[in-house]
Design an enzyme around this catalytic site. Sequence first.
Site, mmCIF file in Angstrom:
data_model
loop_
_atom_site.group_PDB
_atom_site.id
_atom_site.type_symbol
_atom_site.label_atom_id
_atom_site.label_comp_id
_atom_site.label_asym_id
_atom_site.label_seq_id
_atom_site.Cartn_x
_atom_site.Cartn_y
_atom_site.Cartn_z
ATOM 1 N N LYS A 1 4.859 7.870 -2.175
ATOM 2 C CA LYS A 1 5.431 7.858 -0.835
ATOM 3 C C LYS A 1 6.939 8.082 -0.907
ATOM 4 C CE LYS A 1 5.304 3.960 1.553
ATOM 5 N NZ LYS A 1 4.666 2.951 2.423
ATOM 6 N N TRP B 1 -5.784 1.870 -0.776
ATOM 7 C CA TRP B 1 -5.828 3.039 -1.656
ATOM 8 C C TRP B 1 -6.787 2.803 -2.823
ATOM 9 C CZ3 TRP B 1 -0.866 6.321 -2.618
ATOM 10 C CH2 TRP B 1 -0.348 6.749 -1.383
ATOM 11 N N GLY C 1 -4.689 -3.079 -0.681
ATOM 12 C CA GLY C 1 -5.799 -2.578 -1.480
ATOM 13 C C GLY C 1 -6.537 -1.392 -0.916
ATOM 14 N N ASP D 1 5.312 -7.700 -10.128
ATOM 15 C CA ASP D 1 6.260 -6.715 -9.624
ATOM 16 C C ASP D 1 6.311 -5.550 -10.607
ATOM 17 O OD1 ASP D 1 8.503 -5.214 -8.822
ATOM 18 O OD2 ASP D 1 9.551 -7.000 -8.104
ATOM 19 N N ASP E 1 2.329 3.832 -3.401
ATOM 20 C CA ASP E 1 2.638 3.633 -1.988
ATOM 21 C C ASP E 1 3.749 2.594 -1.853
ATOM 22 O OD1 ASP E 1 2.202 4.353 0.664
ATOM 23 O OD2 ASP E 1 0.820 2.709 1.036
ATOM 24 N N ASP F 1 0.632 -5.155 -7.752
ATOM 25 C CA ASP F 1 1.513 -5.492 -6.639
ATOM 26 C C ASP F 1 1.977 -6.928 -6.835
ATOM 27 O OD1 ASP F 1 1.783 -4.035 -3.582
ATOM 28 O OD2 ASP F 1 2.501 -6.094 -3.796
#
EC number: 2.1.1.166
Length: 246
Positions: A188, A86, A84, A123, A148, A107
């Site tokens: 990322k 970000w 958490g 997911d 990320d 997430d």
Amino acid sequence: MVDKALGTGGRKSDKDLKIRVRSAKGRKVSSTKWLERQLNDPYVARARAEGLRSRAAFKIREIDQKHKLFRKGMRVVDLGAAPGGWSQIAATATGSTDANPLIVGIDYLEMDPIPGVILLQKDFTDEDAPAQLIAAMGGKKADLVMSDMAWPTTGHRPTDHLRIVHLIEVAADFAIDVLAPGGTFVAKVFQGGTEHELLHMLKRHFRTTFHAKPPSSRQDSAEAYLVAKGFKGDVPRETRVEDDEE
């Protein structure tokens, strides 16, 4: 067990004060090295002092400081949000509140609530995940999609490379669907993880694309961040990266 290494006398140097972790029965060498690195990481200490959930929070903060990602009132989607960090930075930067939440995070891991953030435990690669994110945003367009996400590594580099590229492509495709014109996508990537075809597609949809490596990203890591700014919003869907035919 954790010890501080001592010098032979006189003033202790920074190296002397480094925390060293003794090996323990049942603990892998790699785990011991990871623990030692965490204990000596100044960003870990800063995150704890500032009440941030992870050192990764500094990465998005530093990217924002240099490339101006956030502004007050903007809507943000955080893919792969756990734990958490970000979302915390985004909520503060945008002025998001529980009464008017502007941040939606997703997430598959469970997360404790974050003020001003709607969190979905799911997911992102599930087929119905994008629809649930859009519903959580109230059907409104996003101004920033940040990811990320990373798969756990298998140790087989070609496999890990393909898995990473797949995540970036899925995140980019979602961003193209939900971003408002002028929006930004941040994801990322790893060395060798940004395919030319993907970059070509992003350049068709965004005015500016580049890679960033914030200071808090460890220098010995292959990690970097792909930033695409100025979403055009008018490029035909068929210019996206196409799924491979089975």
